[in-house]
Enzyme design. Structure first.
Site, mmCIF file in Angstrom:
data_model
loop_
_atom_site.group_PDB
_atom_site.id
_atom_site.type_symbol
_atom_site.label_atom_id
_atom_site.label_comp_id
_atom_site.label_asym_id
_atom_site.label_seq_id
_atom_site.Cartn_x
_atom_site.Cartn_y
_atom_site.Cartn_z
ATOM 1 C CG ASP A 139 -3.617 4.328 -2.332
ATOM 2 O OD1 ASP A 139 -2.791 3.475 -1.942
ATOM 3 O OD2 ASP A 139 -4.675 4.561 -1.735
ATOM 4 C CG ASP B 264 -1.831 1.191 1.296
ATOM 5 O OD1 ASP B 264 -2.015 1.842 0.249
ATOM 6 O OD2 ASP B 264 -2.355 1.481 2.379
#
Length: 466
Positions: free
Chosen positions: A262, A58
């Site tokens: 992201d 992440d």
């Protein structure tokens, strides 16, 4: 001026280093698993003796945390009717673990203090509805190797979250065995590795078009890659870039907006006016009729395919970035199956707040997060071209639209409500996919094969690394 010259010299030295990149001791391969939130996962080894975990990667958050002596976490997964136990981290089982004291600099003003555990406490809240991880911070060892022929072992001291309590999506299929934050904060693993001189302050992630990928710490990319600068004005810096133009087929629109790259978000989220510009221009150039599901669906623009249709045409889509370089969107759609046939959707979700370039837009690229030069780099790649560690397991799975995952933490923990996208519904049974040889071709992977692959990965996880 002397300080500035020192920084410039350090930057030049870091850029010219010949030290090999580092990756995880289990290999640099990453796997996109639709059953676990459609995110890229990797095997990591932590502690002494080492224990192995399957964690989601992440770039939208900072902390690396594992389920740990937990009161609320996922302890097993049911794969094809078989329960497979997941490893749960315990500081007491690792001789190299040490709780981070409350007066440690890394604890900082944003963290609390657990008096009962005499350690720095954390609670990270994520944008997905009611999703959080809470516990204490622990210092321990992350097992890495040089990503070259020598495979030199490196025991890297890092700080991680001992996740005692997980909520929301972390209990419902997303990152059930831990989340590996890759953000800019000093607590992230890339920051720690760079601060200790183990790697350059940069890392690369490759997102293969078939769901396989790679990750390397210290990867600075290649001289011919395209770049755009990060926007660093925010209170909490992220991999935020500026788009200056949207091109959809024969339509070009000058529009400036910012967005976060992201990897912890499965699909791309845009607010207006960028969302309307992209979707309306896309819609105007599609000849297939609109498909509107009877149940609530996360994608607004879907199109029905004819029963004998073997292919379809979509317009090219590009984002021009600040600095003038173009980012071509290799994978802007997703194919869905429903009881009446097959449809395809523009895989962009309307956002109520921030713009996020999700994992689907990164497909087909080697993305470089260069925190020394403060630029995002990209180069088209299938993730096989360097001869590195990969496992060819089949074609891209695009037959079902999974529930999107957003594991980007809020800038500051609060009780402020955040909008959460609805989950993608199951649209019923599906007929065999049509075949063809032009434009966009329809293909899928057999569900049984997916189970076999998934079972293999978890047997690899449990047996090889235990």
């Amino acid at each position: 001026m002397a300080h500035r010259d020192h920084l410039f010299k350090a930057r030049r030295l870091a850029g010219s280093t010949t030290s090999p990149a580092l990756t995880f001791s289990g290999g640099n391969s990453t796997y996109r698993l639709s059953a676990l939130g459609f995110l890229h996962y990797v095997f990591v080894d932590v502690g002494t003796p080492n224990s192995t975990y399957l964690v989601a990667l992440d770039t939208g958050s900072d902390l690396f945390w594992l389920p740990c002596d937990c009161t609320s976490c996922v302890r097993s997964l049911n794969i094809s009717g078989q329960n497979i136990d997941l490893n749960i981290y315990s500081p007491n089982a690792s001789s190299t673990s040490m709780p981070v004291p409350c007066n440690s600099p890394i604890c900082g003003a944003r963290r609390g203090c657990s008096i009962s555990r005499n350690a720095c406490a954390y609670r990270d809240v994520y944008l997905s509805s009611n999703t959080s991880s809470a516990g204490i911070l622990i210092d321990d060892i992350l097992h890495l190797v040089s990503d070259d022929s020598q495979k030199t072992r490196v025991e890297a001291p890092i700080t991680l979250g001992c996740g005692i309590t997980q909520t929301g999506d972390f209990l419902n299929g997303g990152a059930p065995n831990g989340l590996f934050g890759l953000g800019m904060d000093n607590i992230s693993v890339p920051s720690i590795l760079a601060s200790k001189g183990l790697t350059a302050n940069s890392f690369g992630m490759c997102f293969g078009p078939n769901g396989l990928g790679r990750i390397d710490f210290g990867d600075k990319g290649s001289p011919d890659q395209k770049v755009t600068p990060f926007n660093l004005e925010q209170l909490h810096p992220t991999y935020n870039i500026t788009v200056t133009q949207i091109v959809v087929g024969n339509s070009s629109t000058d529009l400036e907006f910012t967005a976060i790259f992201d990897s912890g978000t499965s699909f791309t989220y845009l607010n207006d006016p960028a969302y309307t510009v992209l979707t309306m221009n896309f819609d105007s150039q599609i000849t297939e009729p609109r498909f509107r599901p009877s149940t609530k669906f996360i994608f607004d623009y879907c199109y029905e395919l004819g029963s004998n249709q073997t292919s379809f045409v979509i317009p090219d889509m590009n984002l021009r970035m600040k600095g003038g370089n173009t980012f071509f969107l290799n994978d802007p759609i997703i194919i869905i199956r429903h009881s009446g046939g097959i449809a395809f959707c523009m895989a962009i979700v309307k956002s109520g707040d921030v713009n996020i370039i999700g994992q689907n837009f990164m497909a087909g690229y080697r993305i470089i997060f260069d925190r020394e030069e403060m630029v995002l780099g990209w180069q088209e790649s299938d993730c096989y071209d360097s001869g590195k560690n990969t496992l060819p397991i089949g074609n891209n799975t695009r037959s079902d639209a999974p529930s999107p995952s957003i594991f980007q933490p809020q800038a500051t923990p609060s009780n402020t409500p955040h909008s959460s996208p609805p989950s993608a519904p199951s649209l019923g049974s599906s007929p065999p996919p049509p075949q063809g040889n032009s434009a966009v071709h329809l293909s899928s992977i057999n569900n049984n094969l997916l189970v076999v692959i998934f079972t293999f990965l978890f047997h690899y996880f449990i047996i090889i690394y235990s």
